[in-house]
Design a protein around this motif. Sequence first.
Motif, mmCIF file in Angstrom:
data_model
loop_
_atom_site.group_PDB
_atom_site.id
_atom_site.type_symbol
_atom_site.label_atom_id
_atom_site.label_comp_id
_atom_site.label_asym_id
_atom_site.label_seq_id
_atom_site.Cartn_x
_atom_site.Cartn_y
_atom_site.Cartn_z
ATOM 1 N N ALA A 78 0.868 -1.413 0.056
ATOM 2 C CA ALA A 78 0.052 0.294 -0.259
ATOM 3 C C ALA A 78 0.737 0.990 -0.359
ATOM 4 O O ALA A 78 0.464 2.273 -0.555
ATOM 5 N N LEU A 79 1.698 1.043 1.546
ATOM 6 C CA LEU A 79 2.478 2.746 0.496
ATOM 7 C C LEU A 79 3.494 2.303 -0.699
ATOM 8 O O LEU A 79 3.481 3.538 -0.755
ATOM 9 N N ALA A 80 4.071 1.527 -1.023
ATOM 10 C CA ALA A 80 4.457 1.506 -2.640
ATOM 11 C C ALA A 80 3.360 2.344 -3.456
ATOM 12 O O ALA A 80 3.988 2.798 -4.132
ATOM 13 N N ALA A 81 2.872 2.025 -3.838
ATOM 14 C CA ALA A 81 1.819 1.917 -4.244
ATOM 15 C C ALA A 81 1.114 3.628 -4.810
ATOM 16 O O ALA A 81 1.142 4.122 -5.452
ATOM 17 N N SER A 82 1.656 4.091 -2.985
ATOM 18 C CA SER A 82 0.964 5.562 -2.476
ATOM 19 C C SER A 82 1.480 6.239 -3.602
ATOM 20 O O SER A 82 1.411 7.337 -4.019
ATOM 21 N N VAL A 83 2.760 5.697 -4.031
ATOM 22 C CA VAL A 83 3.850 7.303 -4.492
ATOM 23 C C VAL A 83 3.675 6.883 -5.868
ATOM 24 O O VAL A 83 4.348 7.532 -6.816
ATOM 25 N N ILE A 84 3.498 5.491 -6.259
ATOM 26 C CA ILE A 84 3.271 5.168 -8.091
ATOM 27 C C ILE A 84 2.483 5.040 -8.708
ATOM 28 O O ILE A 84 1.861 5.898 -9.756
ATOM 29 N N VAL A 85 0.880 4.491 -8.593
ATOM 30 C CA VAL A 85 -0.075 4.510 -8.558
ATOM 31 C C VAL A 85 -0.673 5.638 -8.996
ATOM 32 O O VAL A 85 -1.197 6.313 -8.115
ATOM 33 N N PRO A 86 -1.452 6.457 -9.467
ATOM 34 C CA PRO A 86 -1.933 8.154 -9.750
ATOM 35 C C PRO A 86 -3.146 8.040 -9.626
ATOM 36 O O PRO A 86 -4.111 6.584 -9.286
ATOM 37 N N SER A 87 -3.667 8.877 -8.306
ATOM 38 C CA SER A 87 -5.098 8.636 -7.554
ATOM 39 C C SER A 87 -6.576 8.493 -8.350
ATOM 40 O O SER A 87 -7.232 7.850 -8.198
ATOM 41 N N ASP A 88 -6.141 8.699 -9.991
ATOM 42 C CA ASP A 88 -7.387 9.193 -10.841
ATOM 43 C C ASP A 88 -7.055 7.446 -11.177
ATOM 44 O O ASP A 88 -8.205 7.720 -12.211
ATOM 45 N N MET A 89 -6.412 6.577 -11.389
ATOM 46 C CA MET A 89 -6.389 5.673 -11.865
ATOM 47 C C MET A 89 -7.014 3.942 -11.162
ATOM 48 O O MET A 89 -6.967 4.327 -9.947
ATOM 49 N N GLY A 90 -7.963 3.900 -11.965
ATOM 50 C CA GLY A 90 -8.964 3.078 -11.649
ATOM 51 C C GLY A 90 -8.384 1.796 -11.227
ATOM 52 O O GLY A 90 -7.537 1.247 -10.417
ATOM 53 N N GLU A 91 -8.514 0.247 -11.997
ATOM 54 C CA GLU A 91 -7.508 -0.888 -11.497
ATOM 55 C C GLU A 91 -6.573 -0.072 -12.691
ATOM 56 O O GLU A 91 -6.387 -0.654 -14.062
ATOM 57 N N PRO A 92 -5.515 -0.205 -11.286
ATOM 58 C CA PRO A 92 -3.586 -0.189 -12.201
ATOM 59 C C PRO A 92 -3.523 -1.602 -13.198
ATOM 60 O O PRO A 92 -3.977 -2.417 -13.470
ATOM 61 N N SER A 93 -2.879 -0.974 -14.222
ATOM 62 C CA SER A 93 -2.187 -1.716 -15.767
ATOM 63 C C SER A 93 -1.223 -2.167 -14.644
ATOM 64 O O SER A 93 -0.431 -2.217 -13.743
ATOM 65 N N ASN A 94 -0.782 -4.091 -15.812
ATOM 66 C CA ASN A 94 0.482 -4.551 -15.313
ATOM 67 C C ASN A 94 1.684 -3.735 -15.122
ATOM 68 O O ASN A 94 2.555 -4.941 -14.351
ATOM 69 N N GLU A 95 1.732 -3.040 -16.206
ATOM 70 C CA GLU A 95 3.024 -2.492 -16.553
ATOM 71 C C GLU A 95 3.101 -1.685 -14.890
ATOM 72 O O GLU A 95 4.304 -0.904 -14.256
ATOM 73 N N VAL A 96 1.715 -0.758 -14.242
ATOM 74 C CA VAL A 96 1.905 -0.336 -12.960
ATOM 75 C C VAL A 96 2.377 -0.944 -11.765
ATOM 76 O O VAL A 96 3.385 -0.921 -10.997
ATOM 77 N N LEU A 97 1.406 -1.910 -11.743
ATOM 78 C CA LEU A 97 1.906 -3.194 -10.868
ATOM 79 C C LEU A 97 3.576 -3.511 -10.752
ATOM 80 O O LEU A 97 3.668 -3.950 -9.504
ATOM 81 N N GLU A 98 3.682 -3.986 -12.204
ATOM 82 C CA GLU A 98 5.137 -4.523 -12.261
ATOM 83 C C GLU A 98 6.398 -2.828 -11.293
ATOM 84 O O GLU A 98 7.463 -3.142 -10.410
ATOM 85 N N GLN A 99 5.398 -2.353 -11.382
ATOM 86 C CA GLN A 99 6.652 -0.747 -11.037
ATOM 87 C C GLN A 99 5.668 -0.748 -9.493
ATOM 88 O O GLN A 99 7.210 -0.223 -8.630
ATOM 89 N N VAL A 100 5.016 -0.957 -8.978
ATOM 90 C CA VAL A 100 4.871 -1.121 -7.571
ATOM 91 C C VAL A 100 5.304 -2.700 -6.637
ATOM 92 O O VAL A 100 6.040 -2.504 -5.694
ATOM 93 N N SER A 101 5.644 -3.558 -7.547
ATOM 94 C CA SER A 101 6.950 -4.360 -7.028
ATOM 95 C C SER A 101 7.892 -4.012 -6.876
ATOM 96 O O SER A 101 8.668 -4.731 -5.745
ATOM 97 N N ASP A 102 8.243 -3.698 -7.692
ATOM 98 C CA ASP A 102 9.896 -2.926 -7.624
ATOM 99 C C ASP A 102 10.285 -2.280 -6.782
ATOM 100 O O ASP A 102 11.235 -2.412 -6.578
#
Length: 475
Positions: free
Chosen positions: A188-212
């Motif tokens: 959740a903390l990683a997603a808070s700085v990676i996932v845009p606030s206006d994004m609904g379902e995160p894309s696979n690319e964004v999820l990979e960035q969160v994992s990294d």
Amino acid sequence: MSDSSTLPPARLRPEAELAREALSTPVLARAARLARWAGADTRVDAGGGLVEEQLPAAAEQLGLTGDDAAAYASEAWRIAVDTGLVEITDEEAGTVAAGEDLALLTGGSPQDVLGLWVTALEAVLADASVPDLDDLVDAMAEGGEVDLSSLDWDPEAEAEFLDGVLGNLYLLTVGEDGPGEAPVPLPALAASVIVPSDMGEPSNEVLEQVSDAMMRLDDQFRLLEPVGLVEYQPVDEALMADADEEPAAPVDETDVARYGMVRLTPLGLYGLRARLLDAGFDAPAVGDLADKGADALLDGTAPFPPAAAHAETELWLAGRGPLTAARELLAAARGTDTGAPLRRLRCQQALSLVGAEAEPALREVLDDAELGGLARVWLTEHGARDVPAPPQEMVFWLTIDTLAAQLAAEGNSEELRALVEGLARQHSGFFDTVWRVEHPATPDVLEAMGRLHPDKKIAKEARKAAFKARSQQGG
């Protein structure tokens, strides 16, 4: 997070308690031990680090064993130098002596100790933004210089990323909608700085960035725990095993704690607030206004969440007698500026914490156009006798003032929507009368009622009343 916005107030532990915690953190404790150990025979290299042949003795002094003992001793020495616990007396000869600041650890004030700890924190944060040593060695060019381009590492961007994560952790800790002192899942903390606030379902690319980002943060929080900034439960090693490896034990995929959990410590809260203040943010702490005037209290707590405003007000009232406090609050609540309605709401909330001894102050303002309404409310709630009924114009004025304050405090909230619906339902002909109220916020409040009321007919009446009010006020 903009440095122009006011952050929610932090509830800090007493500085004496925090200073004791700072002294017990492994990073500062080890640095202090080495500073006291260093003597005339201690030698440092050109960079100020302990010469290699003295690292085993330093490690032994710290009770460190194993393959990493020398590295940990070297880090502890560098912190001792960075914080001024040790001073280099002769760079050419490589001699050292105890620094002036070493005495502050035992004879200084809590602020002195915390100042040294914050310096140590800055050094550790700088380390946390540097790539792994193995990666640095792999990127070493033939000339002995590091090829940063091969690392895909931008020092400024890396420091900014960590600052953003820590800023969000701070907000989650001090905000009333956050977990407070509860640990935060690392995803959740990683997603808070990676996932845009206006994004609904995160894309696979964004999820990979969160994992990294999680893997980077796992390394960084492991470094930050010994300085006392956080309490950290690392990512389960089984999650980082190769996909074709058989797990040693059954794995619960739904256990979020396996992905890392982090909590800002009370000392960490102090440290991050100090860094935010140094960076120009308005980062208040509960108790900052206790020795200020009532005007500073009402204006200062205006943007606070309810619980924080309550705590700040209790501290302010503790230093004053009820009657004196009530008179100060009422005097500070007057005004026709845009912030006045919210000041009066905070005044009303503050007065709810004052006992019956304040009654004379409330009776003194019964005929005041701005304060007479809230005075009657207070007196009635406290069971006072002979409270005069308010004239109709005062009732409507107080209604507009209250709605204006709620708008300023909460915006178009569900609570305000319910209040608007209730007013329109309980008072027939409400809009035929209310537009005449001589309150600076009347047009804005009526426009808000037009936006918020679900009944199109009533919303239209509110908008028409707002137009009349604005015309009456020359707008």
